[in-house]
Design a protein around this motif. Structure first.
Motif, PDB file in Angstrom:
ATOM      1  N   SER A  70       0.297  -1.196   0.106  1.00  0.00           N
ATOM      2  CA  SER A  70       0.133   0.344  -0.100  1.00  0.00           C
ATOM      3  C   SER A  70       0.590   1.522   0.249  1.00  0.00           C
ATOM      4  O   SER A  70       0.451   2.294  -0.528  1.00  0.00           O
ATOM      5  N   ARG A  71       2.176   1.323   0.138  1.00  0.00           N
ATOM      6  CA  ARG A  71       2.873   2.455   0.273  1.00  0.00           C
ATOM      7  C   ARG A  71       3.759   2.428  -1.057  1.00  0.00           C
ATOM      8  O   ARG A  71       4.723   3.164  -0.709  1.00  0.00           O
ATOM      9  N   GLY A  72       3.808   1.355  -1.617  1.00  0.00           N
ATOM     10  CA  GLY A  72       4.519   1.489  -3.074  1.00  0.00           C
ATOM     11  C   GLY A  72       5.230   1.232  -2.970  1.00  0.00           C
ATOM     12  O   GLY A  72       6.653   0.953  -4.229  1.00  0.00           O
ATOM     13  N   ASP A  73       5.814   0.002  -2.428  1.00  0.00           N
ATOM     14  CA  ASP A  73       7.086  -0.274  -1.989  1.00  0.00           C
ATOM     15  C   ASP A  73       6.802  -2.005  -2.544  1.00  0.00           C
ATOM     16  O   ASP A  73       6.121  -2.256  -2.446  1.00  0.00           O
ATOM     17  N   GLU A  74       7.995  -2.558  -3.371  1.00  0.00           N
ATOM     18  CA  GLU A  74       8.381  -3.850  -3.604  1.00  0.00           C
ATOM     19  C   GLU A  74       8.447  -4.981  -2.490  1.00  0.00           C
ATOM     20  O   GLU A  74       9.495  -4.674  -1.589  1.00  0.00           O
ATOM     21  N   ILE A  75       7.972  -5.708  -2.927  1.00  0.00           N
ATOM     22  CA  ILE A  75       7.464  -6.982  -2.221  1.00  0.00           C
ATOM     23  C   ILE A  75       7.832  -8.443  -3.392  1.00  0.00           C
ATOM     24  O   ILE A  75       6.412  -7.982  -3.820  1.00  0.00           O
ATOM     25  N   PHE A  76       8.085  -9.131  -2.543  1.00  0.00           N
ATOM     26  CA  PHE A  76       9.092 -10.153  -3.614  1.00  0.00           C
ATOM     27  C   PHE A  76       7.957 -11.562  -2.909  1.00  0.00           C
ATOM     28  O   PHE A  76       7.428 -11.900  -1.799  1.00  0.00           O
ATOM     29  N   THR A  77       7.263 -12.466  -3.306  1.00  0.00           N
ATOM     30  CA  THR A  77       7.275 -14.038  -2.948  1.00  0.00           C
ATOM     31  C   THR A  77       7.913 -14.784  -4.199  1.00  0.00           C
ATOM     32  O   THR A  77       8.624 -14.580  -5.551  1.00  0.00           O
ATOM     33  N   ILE A  78       8.409 -16.334  -3.183  1.00  0.00           N
ATOM     34  CA  ILE A  78       9.372 -16.773  -4.810  1.00  0.00           C
ATOM     35  C   ILE A  78       8.291 -18.371  -5.315  1.00  0.00           C
ATOM     36  O   ILE A  78       7.003 -18.785  -4.143  1.00  0.00           O
ATOM     37  N   LYS A  79       8.614 -18.404  -6.231  1.00  0.00           N
ATOM     38  CA  LYS A  79       7.232 -18.551  -6.905  1.00  0.00           C
ATOM     39  C   LYS A  79       7.751 -20.323  -7.127  1.00  0.00           C
ATOM     40  O   LYS A  79       8.844 -20.585  -6.195  1.00  0.00           O
ATOM     41  N   GLN A  80       6.722 -21.090  -7.577  1.00  0.00           N
ATOM     42  CA  GLN A  80       7.068 -22.867  -7.398  1.00  0.00           C
ATOM     43  C   GLN A  80       8.460 -23.052  -7.759  1.00  0.00           C
ATOM     44  O   GLN A  80       9.262 -23.795  -7.562  1.00  0.00           O
ATOM     45  N   SER A  81       8.417 -22.055  -9.369  1.00  0.00           N
ATOM     46  CA  SER A  81       9.104 -22.831 -10.365  1.00  0.00           C
ATOM     47  C   SER A  81      10.768 -22.257  -9.671  1.00  0.00           C
ATOM     48  O   SER A  81      12.112 -22.724  -9.646  1.00  0.00           O
ATOM     49  N   GLY A  82      10.385 -20.879  -8.155  1.00  0.00           N
ATOM     50  CA  GLY A  82      11.871 -20.920  -7.440  1.00  0.00           C
ATOM     51  C   GLY A  82      12.261 -21.513  -6.827  1.00  0.00           C
ATOM     52  O   GLY A  82      13.528 -22.035  -6.910  1.00  0.00           O
ATOM     53  N   TYR A  83      11.247 -22.448  -6.340  1.00  0.00           N
ATOM     54  CA  TYR A  83      11.767 -23.332  -5.557  1.00  0.00           C
ATOM     55  C   TYR A  83      12.471 -24.642  -6.234  1.00  0.00           C
ATOM     56  O   TYR A  83      13.680 -25.253  -6.205  1.00  0.00           O
ATOM     57  N   ASP A  84      11.568 -24.599  -7.572  1.00  0.00           N
ATOM     58  CA  ASP A  84      11.970 -25.992  -8.280  1.00  0.00           C
ATOM     59  C   ASP A  84      13.427 -25.969  -8.699  1.00  0.00           C
ATOM     60  O   ASP A  84      14.022 -27.014  -8.588  1.00  0.00           O
ATOM     61  N   ALA A  85      13.825 -24.710  -8.999  1.00  0.00           N
ATOM     62  CA  ALA A  85      15.179 -24.179  -9.762  1.00  0.00           C
ATOM     63  C   ALA A  85      16.109 -24.668  -8.723  1.00  0.00           C
ATOM     64  O   ALA A  85      17.390 -25.043  -9.150  1.00  0.00           O
ATOM     65  N   VAL A  86      16.157 -23.936  -7.150  1.00  0.00           N
ATOM     66  CA  VAL A  86      17.092 -24.115  -5.972  1.00  0.00           C
ATOM     67  C   VAL A  86      17.135 -25.877  -6.299  1.00  0.00           C
ATOM     68  O   VAL A  86      18.125 -26.644  -6.485  1.00  0.00           O
ATOM     69  N   THR A  88      16.509 -28.548  -8.017  1.00  0.00           N
ATOM     70  CA  THR A  88      17.062 -29.405  -9.251  1.00  0.00           C
ATOM     71  C   THR A  88      18.725 -28.732 -10.009  1.00  0.00           C
ATOM     72  O   THR A  88      19.051 -28.650 -11.236  1.00  0.00           O
ATOM     73  N   ASN A  89      19.179 -27.396  -8.915  1.00  0.00           N
ATOM     74  CA  ASN A  89      20.474 -26.981  -9.255  1.00  0.00           C
ATOM     75  C   ASN A  89      20.404 -26.219 -10.409  1.00  0.00           C
ATOM     76  O   ASN A  89      21.918 -26.672 -11.030  1.00  0.00           O
ATOM     77  N   PHE A  90      18.762 -25.154 -10.292  1.00  0.00           N
ATOM     78  CA  PHE A  90      19.181 -24.522 -11.589  1.00  0.00           C
ATOM     79  C   PHE A  90      18.895 -25.066 -13.325  1.00  0.00           C
ATOM     80  O   PHE A  90      19.093 -24.308 -14.189  1.00  0.00           O
ATOM     81  N   VAL A  91      18.404 -26.571 -13.300  1.00  0.00           N
ATOM     82  CA  VAL A  91      17.374 -26.428 -14.949  1.00  0.00           C
ATOM     83  C   VAL A  91      16.707 -26.368 -14.954  1.00  0.00           C
ATOM     84  O   VAL A  91      16.028 -26.284 -14.164  1.00  0.00           O
ATOM     85  N   ALA A  92      16.850 -25.942 -16.118  1.00  0.00           N
ATOM     86  CA  ALA A  92      15.690 -24.933 -16.694  1.00  0.00           C
ATOM     87  C   ALA A  92      14.490 -26.358 -16.996  1.00  0.00           C
ATOM     88  O   ALA A  92      15.008 -27.128 -17.301  1.00  0.00           O
ATOM     89  N   PRO A  93      12.975 -26.505 -16.984  1.00  0.00           N
ATOM     90  CA  PRO A  93      12.129 -27.661 -16.856  1.00  0.00           C
ATOM     91  C   PRO A  93      11.700 -27.230 -19.020  1.00  0.00           C
ATOM     92  O   PRO A  93      12.340 -26.052 -19.547  1.00  0.00           O
ATOM     93  N   GLU A  94      12.358 -28.479 -19.641  1.00  0.00           N
ATOM     94  CA  GLU A  94      11.758 -28.985 -20.724  1.00  0.00           C
ATOM     95  C   GLU A  94      10.810 -27.775 -21.362  1.00  0.00           C
ATOM     96  O   GLU A  94      10.005 -27.901 -20.412  1.00  0.00           O
ATOM     97  N   LEU A  95      10.813 -27.275 -22.443  1.00  0.00           N
ATOM     98  CA  LEU A  95       9.433 -27.114 -23.562  1.00  0.00           C
ATOM     99  C   LEU A  95       8.934 -27.307 -23.083  1.00  0.00           C
ATOM    100  O   LEU A  95       8.506 -28.614 -23.542  1.00  0.00           O
ATOM    101  N   PRO A  96       7.823 -27.548 -22.379  1.00  0.00           N
ATOM    102  CA  PRO A  96       5.687 -28.674 -22.865  1.00  0.00           C
ATOM    103  C   PRO A  96       5.325 -28.393 -24.150  1.00  0.00           C
ATOM    104  O   PRO A  96       6.141 -27.457 -25.291  1.00  0.00           O
ATOM    105  N   PRO A  97       4.850 -29.562 -24.578  1.00  0.00           N
ATOM    106  CA  PRO A  97       4.672 -29.535 -25.776  1.00  0.00           C
ATOM    107  C   PRO A  97       3.647 -28.932 -26.305  1.00  0.00           C
ATOM    108  O   PRO A  97       4.315 -28.203 -27.561  1.00  0.00           O
ATOM    109  N   SER A  98       3.059 -27.766 -25.720  1.00  0.00           N
ATOM    110  CA  SER A  98       2.164 -25.948 -25.857  1.00  0.00           C
ATOM    111  C   SER A  98       3.498 -25.155 -26.391  1.00  0.00           C
ATOM    112  O   SER A  98       2.662 -24.731 -28.222  1.00  0.00           O
TER     113      SER A  98
END
Length: 225
Positions: A70-86, A88-98
């Motif tokens: 509400s004060r305009g300050d930046e606030i951050f959350t960790i996405k599930q992809s962030g937990y997954d990256a740590v 898997t030692n930062f191995v990016a997921p393969e591109l999905p079929p779509s």
């Protein structure tokens, strides 16, 4: 497999954030406070003064979420992809079929009935579903609800509203007496995050297990119509 395009420092930042939240030392949303000397994430500790730029890069990589309080300050959350990256030692997921298919080509193939009946135990089950209005509506509603549950926490409010609108329109198309291939193409692009709604690899991966069975239903409906 590809790795995330991050520097060692950026990886270490995310690792510290994840470890601190998992251990309970820090709570989300994460707040960054910077002085002339360094920066601090409350509950995590101090970082180099370059932290703000590193956090921005992690957001661009779809590993952190950024909002404003509400004060305009930046606030951050960790996405599930962030937990997954740590994890898997930062191995990016393969591109999905779509992300590897041409939605328009699939719609074209629909008219010839050449889409594989993935999501159904047999083609006869698919036909039974499509030919029974009550079963069809229940199946579509179930898939739509599962799809929405899979992606809704990752979309900001305005994009979620647009996504729900497209999903409702698809549901109407799939039970209509005659579906429009061009409308279906537009809707499947949006719902698979390759078109109307800006998407990410993470979102495409979440959506595709539910989008594809809906695509199969659409194929059978067009074939029958």
């Amino acid at each position: 497999m590809a790795n995330y395009n991050l520097t060692t420092r950026q990886k270490e930042v995310l690792q510290r954030l994840v470890e601190s939240v998992k251990s309970g030392r820090a709570q989300e949303p994460l707040i960054v406070v910077c002085t002339f000397q360094d920066c601090e994430v409350i509950g995590v500790g101090t970082f180099e003064h370059s932290l703000s730029g590193d956090m921005e890069i992690l957001c661009d990589a779809d590993l952190l979420g950024l909002k404003y309080n509400s004060r305009g300050d930046e606030i951050f959350t960790i996405k599930q992809s962030g937990y997954d990256a740590v994890e898997t030692n930062f191995v990016a997921p393969e591109l999905p079929p779509s992300s590897q298919i041409n939605i328009g080509a699939i719609i074209h193939e629909m008219n010839n009935g050449n889409v594989q009946a993935v999501g159904f135990s047999s083609h006869s089950e698919l036909q039974q579903t499509v030919n029974d209005p009550a079963i069809l509506k229940e199946k579509i509603d179930d898939l739509a609800n599962e799809l929405l549950d899979a992606i809704k926490t990752e979309l900001p409010a305005e994009k979620l509203i647009a996504y729900i609108k497209s999903l409702d329109e698809l549901k109407q198309q799939l039970v209509a007496e005659k579906s429009s291939p061009s409308i279906l193409e537009r809707l499947f692009r949006a719902l698979s995050f390759t078109g109307d709604v800006e998407g990410t690899i993470s979102l495409m991966t979440r959506a595709w297990p539910y989008v594809y069975p809906l695509l199969v239903i659409a194929a059978e409906r067009l074939k029958a119509g």
